[in-house]
Design a protein around this motif. Structure first.
Motif, PDB file in Angstrom:
ATOM      1  N   MET A 150      -3.042  12.927   3.042  1.00  0.00           N
ATOM      2  CA  MET A 150      -3.560  11.641   2.561  1.00  0.00           C
ATOM      3  C   MET A 150      -3.662  10.651   3.707  1.00  0.00           C
ATOM      4  O   MET A 150      -2.765  10.557   4.535  1.00  0.00           O
ATOM      5  CB  MET A 150      -2.641  11.073   1.470  1.00  0.00           C
ATOM      6  N   LYS A 151      -4.747   9.910   3.745  1.00  0.00           N
ATOM      7  CA  LYS A 151      -4.918   8.824   4.699  1.00  0.00           C
ATOM      8  C   LYS A 151      -4.942   7.513   3.925  1.00  0.00           C
ATOM      9  O   LYS A 151      -5.700   7.370   2.968  1.00  0.00           O
ATOM     10  CB  LYS A 151      -6.214   9.002   5.493  1.00  0.00           C
ATOM     11  N   LEU A 152      -4.106   6.587   4.356  1.00  0.00           N
ATOM     12  CA  LEU A 152      -4.000   5.308   3.655  1.00  0.00           C
ATOM     13  C   LEU A 152      -4.157   4.170   4.664  1.00  0.00           C
ATOM     14  O   LEU A 152      -3.460   4.119   5.680  1.00  0.00           O
ATOM     15  CB  LEU A 152      -2.645   5.196   2.947  1.00  0.00           C
ATOM     16  N   PHE A 153      -5.087   3.259   4.358  1.00  0.00           N
ATOM     17  CA  PHE A 153      -5.359   2.112   5.227  1.00  0.00           C
ATOM     18  C   PHE A 153      -5.123   0.837   4.421  1.00  0.00           C
ATOM     19  O   PHE A 153      -5.713   0.664   3.343  1.00  0.00           O
ATOM     20  CB  PHE A 153      -6.790   2.163   5.752  1.00  0.00           C
ATOM     21  N   VAL A 154      -4.257  -0.019   4.949  1.00  0.00           N
ATOM     22  CA  VAL A 154      -3.857  -1.227   4.234  1.00  0.00           C
ATOM     23  C   VAL A 154      -4.324  -2.445   5.035  1.00  0.00           C
ATOM     24  O   VAL A 154      -3.885  -2.664   6.167  1.00  0.00           O
ATOM     25  CB  VAL A 154      -2.322  -1.278   4.040  1.00  0.00           C
ATOM     26  N   VAL A 159      -4.201  -8.233  -0.260  1.00  0.00           N
ATOM     27  CA  VAL A 159      -3.950  -6.854   0.144  1.00  0.00           C
ATOM     28  C   VAL A 159      -5.041  -5.948  -0.404  1.00  0.00           C
ATOM     29  O   VAL A 159      -5.475  -6.104  -1.548  1.00  0.00           O
ATOM     30  CB  VAL A 159      -2.574  -6.357  -0.366  1.00  0.00           C
ATOM     31  N   CYS A 160      -5.487  -5.005   0.430  1.00  0.00           N
ATOM     32  CA  CYS A 160      -6.456  -4.001  -0.020  1.00  0.00           C
ATOM     33  C   CYS A 160      -6.044  -2.632   0.516  1.00  0.00           C
ATOM     34  O   CYS A 160      -5.786  -2.490   1.715  1.00  0.00           O
ATOM     35  CB  CYS A 160      -7.860  -4.359   0.467  1.00  0.00           C
ATOM     36  N   PHE A 161      -5.955  -1.640  -0.372  1.00  0.00           N
ATOM     37  CA  PHE A 161      -5.656  -0.261   0.002  1.00  0.00           C
ATOM     38  C   PHE A 161      -6.953   0.548  -0.032  1.00  0.00           C
ATOM     39  O   PHE A 161      -7.686   0.498  -1.021  1.00  0.00           O
ATOM     40  CB  PHE A 161      -4.690   0.389  -0.983  1.00  0.00           C
ATOM     41  N   LEU A 162      -7.245   1.282   1.036  1.00  0.00           N
ATOM     42  CA  LEU A 162      -8.377   2.211   1.070  1.00  0.00           C
ATOM     43  C   LEU A 162      -7.875   3.606   1.404  1.00  0.00           C
ATOM     44  O   LEU A 162      -6.907   3.768   2.165  1.00  0.00           O
ATOM     45  CB  LEU A 162      -9.403   1.795   2.132  1.00  0.00           C
ATOM     46  N   ASP A 163      -8.559   4.612   0.856  1.00  0.00           N
ATOM     47  CA  ASP A 163      -8.235   5.982   1.247  1.00  0.00           C
ATOM     48  C   ASP A 163      -9.126   6.410   2.408  1.00  0.00           C
ATOM     49  O   ASP A 163      -9.907   5.612   2.938  1.00  0.00           O
ATOM     50  CB  ASP A 163      -8.367   6.940   0.062  1.00  0.00           C
ATOM     51  N   GLY A 164      -9.032   7.655   2.798  1.00  0.00           N
ATOM     52  CA  GLY A 164      -9.775   8.137   3.949  1.00  0.00           C
ATOM     53  C   GLY A 164     -11.272   8.134   3.766  1.00  0.00           C
ATOM     54  O   GLY A 164     -12.031   8.173   4.747  1.00  0.00           O
ATOM     55  N   SER A 215       1.370  14.013   0.809  1.00  0.00           N
ATOM     56  CA  SER A 215       1.599  14.176   2.245  1.00  0.00           C
ATOM     57  C   SER A 215       0.742  13.141   2.990  1.00  0.00           C
ATOM     58  O   SER A 215      -0.485  13.218   2.959  1.00  0.00           O
ATOM     59  CB  SER A 215       1.224  15.592   2.685  1.00  0.00           C
ATOM     60  N   VAL A 216       1.402  12.164   3.607  1.00  0.00           N
ATOM     61  CA  VAL A 216       0.696  11.073   4.292  1.00  0.00           C
ATOM     62  C   VAL A 216       0.456  11.476   5.739  1.00  0.00           C
ATOM     63  O   VAL A 216       1.400  11.582   6.530  1.00  0.00           O
ATOM     64  CB  VAL A 216       1.484   9.760   4.212  1.00  0.00           C
ATOM     65  N   ASP A 217      -0.803  11.721   6.083  1.00  0.00           N
ATOM     66  CA  ASP A 217      -1.141  12.077   7.457  1.00  0.00           C
ATOM     67  C   ASP A 217      -1.301  10.821   8.323  1.00  0.00           C
ATOM     68  O   ASP A 217      -0.893  10.801   9.485  1.00  0.00           O
ATOM     69  CB  ASP A 217      -2.452  12.873   7.492  1.00  0.00           C
ATOM     70  N   VAL A 218      -1.937   9.812   7.746  1.00  0.00           N
ATOM     71  CA  VAL A 218      -2.208   8.569   8.474  1.00  0.00           C
ATOM     72  C   VAL A 218      -1.871   7.397   7.572  1.00  0.00           C
ATOM     73  O   VAL A 218      -2.317   7.332   6.426  1.00  0.00           O
ATOM     74  CB  VAL A 218      -3.694   8.473   8.907  1.00  0.00           C
ATOM     75  N   LEU A 219      -1.067   6.468   8.089  1.00  0.00           N
ATOM     76  CA  LEU A 219      -0.782   5.217   7.382  1.00  0.00           C
ATOM     77  C   LEU A 219      -0.905   4.074   8.382  1.00  0.00           C
ATOM     78  O   LEU A 219      -0.077   3.937   9.279  1.00  0.00           O
ATOM     79  CB  LEU A 219       0.617   5.234   6.758  1.00  0.00           C
ATOM     80  N   ARG A 220      -1.989   3.316   8.242  1.00  0.00           N
ATOM     81  CA  ARG A 220      -2.233   2.192   9.153  1.00  0.00           C
ATOM     82  C   ARG A 220      -2.263   0.897   8.353  1.00  0.00           C
ATOM     83  O   ARG A 220      -2.925   0.816   7.315  1.00  0.00           O
ATOM     84  CB  ARG A 220      -3.546   2.372   9.903  1.00  0.00           C
ATOM     85  N   ILE A 221      -1.568  -0.074   8.866  1.00  0.00           N
ATOM     86  CA  ILE A 221      -1.509  -1.396   8.239  1.00  0.00           C
ATOM     87  C   ILE A 221      -2.038  -2.405   9.253  1.00  0.00           C
ATOM     88  O   ILE A 221      -1.555  -2.447  10.391  1.00  0.00           O
ATOM     89  CB  ILE A 221      -0.074  -1.757   7.833  1.00  0.00           C
ATOM     90  N   GLY A 222      -3.029  -3.185   8.875  1.00  0.00           N
ATOM     91  CA  GLY A 222      -3.649  -4.106   9.823  1.00  0.00           C
ATOM     92  C   GLY A 222      -3.723  -5.523   9.286  1.00  0.00           C
ATOM     93  O   GLY A 222      -3.894  -5.752   8.091  1.00  0.00           O
ATOM     94  N   LEU A 223      -3.583  -6.479  10.188  1.00  0.00           N
ATOM     95  CA  LEU A 223      -3.742  -7.886   9.863  1.00  0.00           C
ATOM     96  C   LEU A 223      -4.201  -8.630  11.107  1.00  0.00           C
ATOM     97  O   LEU A 223      -3.976  -8.184  12.232  1.00  0.00           O
ATOM     98  CB  LEU A 223      -2.452  -8.491   9.320  1.00  0.00           C
TER      99      LEU A 223
END
Length: 411
Positions: A1-5, A16-21, A53-61
């Protein structure tokens, strides 16, 4: 799973916004910009990732002054986020604004901005900066405060000199000593009139300077003579005007001395933090504690940057190419979109180093001879760009500086 916050931060709340890959929106909500709100965000991220299974978890601001500091540090240091391999990125608002231009049909709302930030993270091709460790942020606050205080001292000294020219218009031309030395400052605080200084016994004035200057004057009698020469040749003010100027000068001296004491206190705090950081920059001749602290504070942990080109771009020490077909422009201006503090410290450090290191002196001279105009400014900027490579190598490899051609040693 890829999760971008994506987080759009303000002083009181965070969108807050959650996006998948694939760019699909998973969640969109608002939290308060405080500890309970950040904890809620952390828990929501954990619940979203639970059982996957989280492959990528990026949080940006975006970097929004003090508003982004606390949520970024909370998420960066949280043990649960680290357990998921989360990376927190603090980004330049200009980069987000430029990226948003590709979404021409979107309105300007905080919810949409959070989506844009998350999508920016998803593409991941544009330069991003991993959040700094706290010790570097603490150091940055101190070095920036020092930078501002030094600027204020400079401005206050300029105002002081302007008012001094009212009281004694030939003082700076005639007197053979720094106006801002302790003895001179104490003399102005005494608020003597020009007539009193002119009629004072030369031996008494010289003794005063010797005592206040703690015997640091090479020739206090000569300095006393130059002061009396200046006051005797200067225009006279009426008493009301002279008293007013004396009050302003005394106030200005108090302000200058207060700033200088504050700078000394900040220097002590900077020294304490620097003692706990592993670095070898001060092994470079001319790169003293002020420049070293300023450079390290702005760069942070060197791992934030892929290589020295990223550091140079972060500092705004790069030149955009102008090319069309077979034409390539030779005259290109330096970008000034980067970190102004890092650029300042690198340029000032380069100016100091080129006076002490033959390699940098030769490089500076060579660049000066290449153009007929703005030689010093251009050569200094290019020398600072050369310095970036050295800074990157020393910090990344923990090396002690050795002159060109000598062997390199690790610290």
């Amino acid at each position: 799973m890829k999760l971008f916050v994506g987080l759009d931060v303000s002083s009181f709340d965070i969108k807050v916004c959650f996006l998948d890959g694939e760019g699909e929106k998973l969640k969109s909500f608002t939290i308060q910009n405080d500890l309970p709100g950040a904890t809620q965000l952390r828990d929501t991220i954990l619940n979203t990732a639970r059982g996957q299974s989280v492959d990528v978890l990026r949080i940006g601001l975006e970097s929004t002054s003090v508003y982004s500091f606390h949520p970024s540090m909370f998420l960066h240091n949280d043990e649960f986020m680290r357990g998921l391999g989360a990376k927190v990125f603090v980004m330049n608002p200009k980069q987000i604004a430029n990226f948003k231009k590709s979404y021409s049909d979107m309105d300007k709302t905080d919810e949409i901005d959070a989506f844009i930030i998350a999508d920016y993270l998803r593409f991941g091709r544009l330069p991003m900066s991993v959040v700094k460790e706290e010790q570097y942020v603490a150091l940055q606050q101190l070095t920036r405060a020092r930078y501002q205080l030094v600027r204020q001292v400079t401005q206050e000294k300029q105002r002081f000199l302007q008012h001094l020219s009212f009281k004694c218009n030939t003082f700076t031309e005639e007197v053979e000593s720094s106006v801002f030395g302790k003895a001179m400052m104490d003399l102005f605080l005494e608020q003597y009139s020009l007539e009193e200084l002119a009629q004072m016994e030369l031996e008494d004035l010289a003794a005063y300077l010797r005592f206040k200057g703690k015997n640091r004057f090479d020739d206090p009698e000569q300095v006393a003579k130059s002061i009396q020469k200046a006051v005797r040749s200067s225009y006279r003010l009426d008493k009301v005007m002279e008293d007013s100027i004396d009050t302003i000068l005394a106030t200005s001296i108090t302000v200058i001395q207060t700033f200088q004491r504050q700078i000394k206190e900040i220097d002590k705090s900077i020294k304490r933090i620097m003692a706990g950081l592993q670095q070898t920059l001060q092994t470079v001749p001319g790169l003293g504690p002020v420049f070293t602290a300023g450079i390290i504070a702005e760069i942070g942990q060197i791992e934030r940057f892929e290589d020295e080109t990223k550091i140079a771009k972060y500092a705004g020490l790069y030149w955009r190419k102008k090319q069309s077909g077979h034409f390539t422009a030779e005259d290109t201006s330096m970008s000034r979109n980067g970190n102004q503090y890092l650029r300042y410290y690198l340029v000032e450090a380069a100016n100091s180093i080129r006076k002490r290191v033959p390699e940098y002196s030769a490089y500076y001279t060579k660049k000066c001879k290449e153009v007929p105009k703005h030689q010093h400014k251009r050569a200094l900027a290019l020398t600072a760009r050369k310095l970036v490579r050295l800074v990157d190598a020393l910090l990344r490899n923990n090396q002690i500086y050795t002159p060109k051609g000598a062997s390199i040693h690790e610290a």
